[in-house]
Design an enzyme around this catalytic site. Structure first.
Site, PDB file in Angstrom:
ATOM      1  N   PHE A 149      -3.518 144.731 -24.197  1.00 35.56           N
ATOM      2  CA  PHE A 149      -3.538 144.810 -25.668  1.00 35.56           C
ATOM      3  C   PHE A 149      -4.405 145.984 -26.167  1.00 35.56           C
ATOM      4  CE2 PHE A 149      -6.158 142.827 -29.269  1.00 35.56           C
ATOM      5  CZ  PHE A 149      -5.399 143.415 -30.277  1.00 35.56           C
ATOM      6  N   ALA A 190      -9.894 146.959 -17.957  1.00 34.67           N
ATOM      7  CA  ALA A 190      -9.207 145.964 -17.114  1.00 34.67           C
ATOM      8  C   ALA A 190     -10.051 144.712 -16.955  1.00 34.67           C
ATOM      9  CB  ALA A 190      -8.896 146.565 -15.744  1.00 34.67           C
ATOM     10  N   THR A 238     -11.666 139.832 -10.769  1.00 38.43           N
ATOM     11  CA  THR A 238     -11.421 141.107 -11.480  1.00 38.43           C
ATOM     12  C   THR A 238     -12.653 141.550 -12.272  1.00 38.43           C
ATOM     13  OG1 THR A 238      -9.025 140.987 -11.600  1.00 38.43           O
ATOM     14  CG2 THR A 238     -10.117 142.109 -13.427  1.00 38.43           C
ATOM     15  N   THR A 287     -17.690 142.318 -24.578  1.00 35.60           N
ATOM     16  CA  THR A 287     -17.372 141.387 -25.659  1.00 35.60           C
ATOM     17  C   THR A 287     -18.623 140.774 -26.288  1.00 35.60           C
ATOM     18  OG1 THR A 287     -16.393 139.207 -26.028  1.00 35.60           O
ATOM     19  CG2 THR A 287     -17.014 139.683 -23.798  1.00 35.60           C
ATOM     20  N   ASP A 288     -18.467 140.288 -27.503  1.00 38.90           N
ATOM     21  CA  ASP A 288     -19.579 139.564 -28.160  1.00 38.90           C
ATOM     22  C   ASP A 288     -19.850 138.217 -27.486  1.00 38.90           C
ATOM     23  OD1 ASP A 288     -17.233 138.252 -29.035  1.00 38.90           O
ATOM     24  OD2 ASP A 288     -17.719 138.370 -31.166  1.00 38.90           O
ATOM     25  N   GLU A 289     -18.852 137.730 -26.688  1.00 37.12           N
ATOM     26  CA  GLU A 289     -18.989 136.375 -26.138  1.00 37.12           C
ATOM     27  C   GLU A 289     -20.118 136.266 -25.119  1.00 37.12           C
ATOM     28  OE1 GLU A 289     -15.336 134.328 -25.456  1.00 37.12           O
ATOM     29  OE2 GLU A 289     -14.242 135.639 -26.790  1.00 37.12           O
ATOM     30  N   TYR A 333     -15.169 132.997 -18.616  1.00 34.71           N
ATOM     31  CA  TYR A 333     -14.833 134.361 -19.055  1.00 34.71           C
ATOM     32  C   TYR A 333     -16.088 135.110 -19.507  1.00 34.71           C
ATOM     33  CZ  TYR A 333     -13.504 138.016 -22.410  1.00 34.71           C
ATOM     34  OH  TYR A 333     -13.418 139.203 -23.089  1.00 34.71           O
ATOM     35  N   LYS A 374     -17.969 138.466 -17.860  1.00 35.23           N
ATOM     36  CA  LYS A 374     -18.192 139.718 -18.597  1.00 35.23           C
ATOM     37  C   LYS A 374     -19.685 140.045 -18.638  1.00 35.23           C
ATOM     38  CE  LYS A 374     -15.529 141.986 -20.465  1.00 35.23           C
ATOM     39  NZ  LYS A 374     -14.650 143.087 -19.978  1.00 35.23           N
ATOM     40  N   ASN A 420     -13.871 139.705 -31.848  1.00 36.73           N
ATOM     41  CA  ASN A 420     -12.437 139.421 -31.650  1.00 36.73           C
ATOM     42  C   ASN A 420     -11.559 140.495 -32.279  1.00 36.73           C
ATOM     43  OD1 ASN A 420     -13.790 136.739 -31.354  1.00 36.73           O
ATOM     44  ND2 ASN A 420     -11.675 136.077 -31.021  1.00 36.73           N
ATOM     45  N   VAL A 442      -4.445 123.953 -33.921  1.00 42.04           N
ATOM     46  CA  VAL A 442      -5.822 124.347 -34.247  1.00 42.04           C
ATOM     47  C   VAL A 442      -6.773 123.459 -33.439  1.00 42.04           C
ATOM     48  CG1 VAL A 442      -7.541 124.416 -36.095  1.00 42.04           C
ATOM     49  CG2 VAL A 442      -5.175 125.143 -36.541  1.00 42.04           C
ATOM     50  N   ASN A 468     -11.391 129.466 -38.124  1.00 41.97           N
ATOM     51  CA  ASN A 468     -10.029 129.522 -37.583  1.00 41.97           C
ATOM     52  C   ASN A 468      -9.008 129.004 -38.599  1.00 41.97           C
ATOM     53  OD1 ASN A 468     -11.006 130.583 -35.222  1.00 41.97           O
ATOM     54  ND2 ASN A 468     -11.169 128.587 -34.202  1.00 41.97           N
ATOM     55  N   ARG A 526     -11.313 122.859 -27.335  1.00 38.43           N
ATOM     56  CA  ARG A 526     -11.616 123.580 -26.090  1.00 38.43           C
ATOM     57  C   ARG A 526     -12.970 123.083 -25.574  1.00 38.43           C
ATOM     58  NH1 ARG A 526     -12.025 129.962 -27.083  1.00 38.43           N
ATOM     59  NH2 ARG A 526      -9.812 129.973 -26.626  1.00 38.43           N
TER      60      ARG A 526
HETATM   61  P1  NAD Z   1      -5.575 141.957 -22.000  1.00 37.40           P
HETATM   62  O1  NAD Z   1      -5.680 140.679 -21.233  1.00 37.40           O
HETATM   63  O2  NAD Z   1      -4.560 142.099 -23.077  1.00 37.40           O
HETATM   64  O3  NAD Z   1      -5.317 143.177 -20.984  1.00 37.40           O
HETATM   65  C1  NAD Z   1      -5.986 143.299 -19.771  1.00 37.40           C
HETATM   66  C2  NAD Z   1      -5.282 144.384 -18.967  1.00 37.40           C
HETATM   67  O4  NAD Z   1      -5.986 144.543 -17.715  1.00 37.40           O
HETATM   68  C3  NAD Z   1      -3.831 144.046 -18.603  1.00 37.40           C
HETATM   69  O5  NAD Z   1      -3.010 145.175 -18.797  1.00 37.40           O
HETATM   70  C4  NAD Z   1      -3.896 143.669 -17.142  1.00 37.40           C
HETATM   71  O6  NAD Z   1      -2.690 143.922 -16.435  1.00 37.40           O
HETATM   72  C5  NAD Z   1      -5.035 144.547 -16.657  1.00 37.40           C
HETATM   73  N1  NAD Z   1      -5.693 144.017 -15.459  1.00 37.40           N
HETATM   74  C6  NAD Z   1      -6.131 142.743 -15.249  1.00 37.40           C
HETATM   75  N2  NAD Z   1      -6.668 142.642 -14.026  1.00 37.40           N
HETATM   76  C7  NAD Z   1      -6.588 143.878 -13.464  1.00 37.40           C
HETATM   77  C8  NAD Z   1      -6.987 144.406 -12.214  1.00 37.40           C
HETATM   78  N3  NAD Z   1      -7.585 143.630 -11.278  1.00 37.40           N
HETATM   79  N4  NAD Z   1      -6.774 145.710 -11.959  1.00 37.40           N
HETATM   80  C9  NAD Z   1      -6.168 146.499 -12.885  1.00 37.40           C
HETATM   81  N5  NAD Z   1      -5.761 146.042 -14.072  1.00 37.40           N
HETATM   82  C10 NAD Z   1      -5.968 144.744 -14.360  1.00 37.40           C
HETATM   83  O7  NAD Z   1      -7.047 142.212 -22.535  1.00 37.40           O
HETATM   84  P2  NAD Z   1      -7.523 142.913 -23.899  1.00 37.40           P
HETATM   85  O8  NAD Z   1      -7.555 141.907 -24.978  1.00 37.40           O
HETATM   86  O9  NAD Z   1      -6.764 144.174 -24.077  1.00 37.40           O
HETATM   87  O10 NAD Z   1      -9.037 143.247 -23.513  1.00 37.40           O
HETATM   88  C11 NAD Z   1      -9.370 144.497 -22.890  1.00 37.40           C
HETATM   89  C12 NAD Z   1     -10.870 144.510 -22.637  1.00 37.40           C
HETATM   90  O11 NAD Z   1     -11.565 144.333 -23.858  1.00 37.40           O
HETATM   91  C13 NAD Z   1     -11.336 143.372 -21.717  1.00 37.40           C
HETATM   92  O12 NAD Z   1     -12.329 143.893 -20.857  1.00 37.40           O
HETATM   93  C14 NAD Z   1     -11.927 142.339 -22.672  1.00 37.40           C
HETATM   94  O13 NAD Z   1     -12.958 141.617 -22.046  1.00 37.40           O
HETATM   95  C15 NAD Z   1     -12.465 143.248 -23.762  1.00 37.40           C
HETATM   96  N6  NAD Z   1     -12.539 142.648 -25.113  1.00 37.40           N
HETATM   97  C16 NAD Z   1     -11.442 142.028 -25.657  1.00 37.40           C
HETATM   98  C17 NAD Z   1     -11.528 141.522 -26.960  1.00 37.40           C
HETATM   99  C18 NAD Z   1     -10.332 140.864 -27.617  1.00 37.40           C
HETATM  100  O14 NAD Z   1     -10.484 140.315 -28.724  1.00 37.40           O
HETATM  101  N7  NAD Z   1      -9.152 140.903 -27.041  1.00 37.40           N
HETATM  102  C19 NAD Z   1     -12.721 141.642 -27.690  1.00 37.40           C
HETATM  103  C20 NAD Z   1     -13.812 142.287 -27.092  1.00 37.40           C
HETATM  104  C21 NAD Z   1     -13.701 142.796 -25.805  1.00 37.40           C
HETATM  105  P1  TYD Z   2      -8.930 133.241 -28.923  1.00 38.59           P
HETATM  106  O1  TYD Z   2      -7.932 134.093 -29.623  1.00 38.59           O
HETATM  107  O2  TYD Z   2      -8.543 132.575 -27.635  1.00 38.59           O
HETATM  108  O3  TYD Z   2     -10.241 134.139 -28.737  1.00 38.59           O
HETATM  109  P2  TYD Z   2     -11.743 133.714 -28.260  1.00 38.59           P
HETATM  110  O4  TYD Z   2     -11.714 132.387 -27.645  1.00 38.59           O
HETATM  111  O5  TYD Z   2     -12.007 134.782 -27.268  1.00 38.59           O
HETATM  112  O6  TYD Z   2     -12.586 133.798 -29.489  1.00 38.59           O
HETATM  113  O7  TYD Z   2      -9.407 132.109 -29.920  1.00 38.59           O
HETATM  114  C1  TYD Z   2      -9.964 132.415 -31.174  1.00 38.59           C
HETATM  115  C2  TYD Z   2     -10.380 131.114 -31.822  1.00 38.59           C
HETATM  116  O8  TYD Z   2      -9.213 130.346 -32.102  1.00 38.59           O
HETATM  117  C3  TYD Z   2     -11.256 130.238 -30.924  1.00 38.59           C
HETATM  118  O9  TYD Z   2     -12.224 129.592 -31.722  1.00 38.59           O
HETATM  119  C4  TYD Z   2     -10.281 129.215 -30.352  1.00 38.59           C
HETATM  120  C5  TYD Z   2      -9.260 129.054 -31.466  1.00 38.59           C
HETATM  121  N1  TYD Z   2      -7.884 128.723 -31.032  1.00 38.59           N
HETATM  122  C6  TYD Z   2      -7.214 127.638 -31.627  1.00 38.59           C
HETATM  123  O10 TYD Z   2      -7.753 126.946 -32.506  1.00 38.59           O
HETATM  124  N2  TYD Z   2      -5.934 127.366 -31.216  1.00 38.59           N
HETATM  125  C7  TYD Z   2      -5.313 128.097 -30.260  1.00 38.59           C
HETATM  126  O11 TYD Z   2      -4.150 127.767 -29.906  1.00 38.59           O
HETATM  127  C8  TYD Z   2      -5.999 129.212 -29.680  1.00 38.59           C
HETATM  128  C9  TYD Z   2      -5.349 130.067 -28.619  1.00 38.59           C
HETATM  129  C10 TYD Z   2      -7.282 129.500 -30.103  1.00 38.59           C
END
Ligand code: NAD
Ligand code: TYD
Length: 356
Positions: free
Chosen positions: A11, A81, A99, A133-135, A159, A163, A188, A215, A258, A290
């Site tokens: 993403f 990744a 990973t 991440t902030d998590e 997770y 991280k 997020n 939810v 949410n 969760r």
């Molecule tokens: P995502 O799950 O959409 O994408 C992860 C990508 O990494 C995928 O293309 C997957 O194929 C690849 N990947 C997974 N394991 C791999 C491996 N062993 N070798 C090579 N490639 C591998 O994740 P995202 O939401 O795009 O997040 C990207 C980064 O940003 C992550 O490190 C995540 O922790 C961080 N992040 C995400 C968010 C969010 O809200 N999505 C917020 C803050 C930080």
């Molecule tokens: P998510 O998108 O999984 O991100 P994160 O857990 O990394 O913050 O979830 C965002 C919020 O939404 C989290 O508080 C969990 C909640 N959630 C639901 O209420 N229903 C759902 O089906 C999902 C996937 C998440």
């Protein structure tokens, strides 16, 4: 002046690579394992672009990483990744350790070995930017101040723990070996190309197909939402101007429960697909929470805005509108990612939740 991107078919990584080229950035080597979350269709816009070299491989494959470093001599690595979904980490944490921890370690170790052999000026100019991440900071109470860079880490899910472990390794590689690292801890994200296991795309797609909107708990958990292109801009700016060895918190200044987010999506779906007798909010279904669900995340972005000059461009309202429109306009992408294995995940994650 190549940049090695890991996870650039996911993403945020694919949004980053697309934006990078749209802004005239130099060559990119994109290393991605193509797990369920990686999708070559995200990069279709780059077909025929010789400056984009896609490598299907695993960051845990150290021989491959070594070869790519020797062959392309990147000026920077931008490391996205990861396994990224909290619910999957609860049902199966081992891939997350593999990973996110072992993979990041291997990448750092191969990078250090290669980097130490470079000429001093190249060593000084090189950057290893780790996307985190902030998590890692744990959970805030309703009145706590937002997380800053000096907030102690307190990860609560497998997770977040994986991280946080990666963040510690990145920090140690700077402190011990002098590797020029940078870390960005972001809140997020939402926007185009997000896999529909995460809250916002899941709700959009369930709403469109008039399935229940699950939810967790009472919907009162709070997240700080940032449009993905604002995150990509922050990464570019930290890469260009960040101080090595430092970390930067990035947030949207958009704290929402949410339930507020789901209701906002329902309102946009009502505009796009009106049904007066049964507005989309009637699909909301409260399901079992969760385990260990963090109550609230919020980021203090003072450091990145005062030291680097970054600020977000998109409001939550405008970003969410664009996001809903993107999912409506891309039915082929949606059909592709919601087939087969996706259905299996939805059954696994939601079957055991039932109604709250
Ligand atoms: P995502 O799950 O959409 O994408 C992860 C990508 O990494 C995928 O293309 C997957 O194929 C690849 N990947 C997974 N394991 C791999 C491996 N062993 N070798 C090579 N490639 C591998 O994740 P995202 O939401 O795009 O997040 C990207 C980064 O940003 C992550 O490190 C995540 O922790 C961080 N992040 C995400 C968010 C969010 O809200 N999505 C917020 C803050 C930080
Ligand atoms: P998510 O998108 O999984 O991100 P994160 O857990 O990394 O913050 O979830 C965002 C919020 O939404 C989290 O508080 C969990 C909640 N959630 C639901 O209420 N229903 C759902 O089906 C999902 C996937 C998440």
């Amino acid at each position: 002046m190549t940049v090695l991107v890991t996870g650039g078919a996911g993403f945020i990584g694919s949004n980053f690579v697309l934006d990078w080229f749209a802004r005239g950035g130099g060559p990119v080597v994109n290393l991605d394992k193509l797990t369920y979350a990686g999708n070559p269709a995200n990069l279709e816009g780059l077909t025929g672009n010789a400056a984009h070299v896609f490598v299907h491989g695993d960051i845990c494959d150290r021989d491959l990483v070594r070869r790519l470093l020797e062959q392309h001599a990147p000026r920077a690595i931008v490391h996205f990744a990861a396994e990224s979904h909290v619910d999957r980490s609860i049902l199966g944490p081992s891939e997350f350790v593999q990973t996110n921890v072992v993979g990041t370690f291997g990448l750092l170790e191969e990078t250090r070995t290669w980097w130490e052999k470079r000429a001093p000026s190249e060593r000084a100019d090189f950057r290893f930017l780790h996307v985190s991440t902030d998590e890692v900071f744990g959970s805030l109470g309703p009145h706590d101040p937002p997380f800053s860079e000096s907030t102690p880490v307190a990860p609560n899910s497998p997770y977040a723990a994986s991280k946080a472990a990666a963040d510690h390794l990145v920090r140690a590689y700077h402190h011990t070996y002098g590797l020029p690292t940078l870390t960005v801890n972001c809140s997020n994200n939402y926007g185009p190309y997000q896999f529909p296991e995460k809250l916002i795309p899941l709700m959009i797609l369930n709403g469109l197909t008039r399935k229940p909107l699950p939810v967790y708990g009472d919907g009162g958990n709070v997240r700080d939402w940032l449009y993905v292109q604002d995150h990509c801009a922050a990464i570019r700016q930290v890469l260009a101007r960040g101080r090595v060895g430092e970390s930067y918190n990035v947030g949207g200044n958009n704290q929402k429960t949410n339930l507020e987010v789901v209701n906002a999506i329902c309102a946009l779906l009502d505009e796009a697909r009106p049904n007066r007798k049964s507005p989309h909010s009637t699909l909301i279904s409260f399901v079992k929470d969760r385990p260990g669900h963090d109550h609230r995340y919020a980021m203090d972005s003072t450091k990145i805005s005062s030291q680097i000059g970054w600020k977000s461009a998109e409001s939550f309202d405008s970003g969410l509108r664009k996001t809903v429109a993107w999912y409506l306009d891309n039915p082929d992408w949606v059909a592709h990612v919601t087939s087969g294995a996706y259905r299996h995940w939805i059954e696994k994650n939601y079957a055991m939740r039932g109604e709250a």
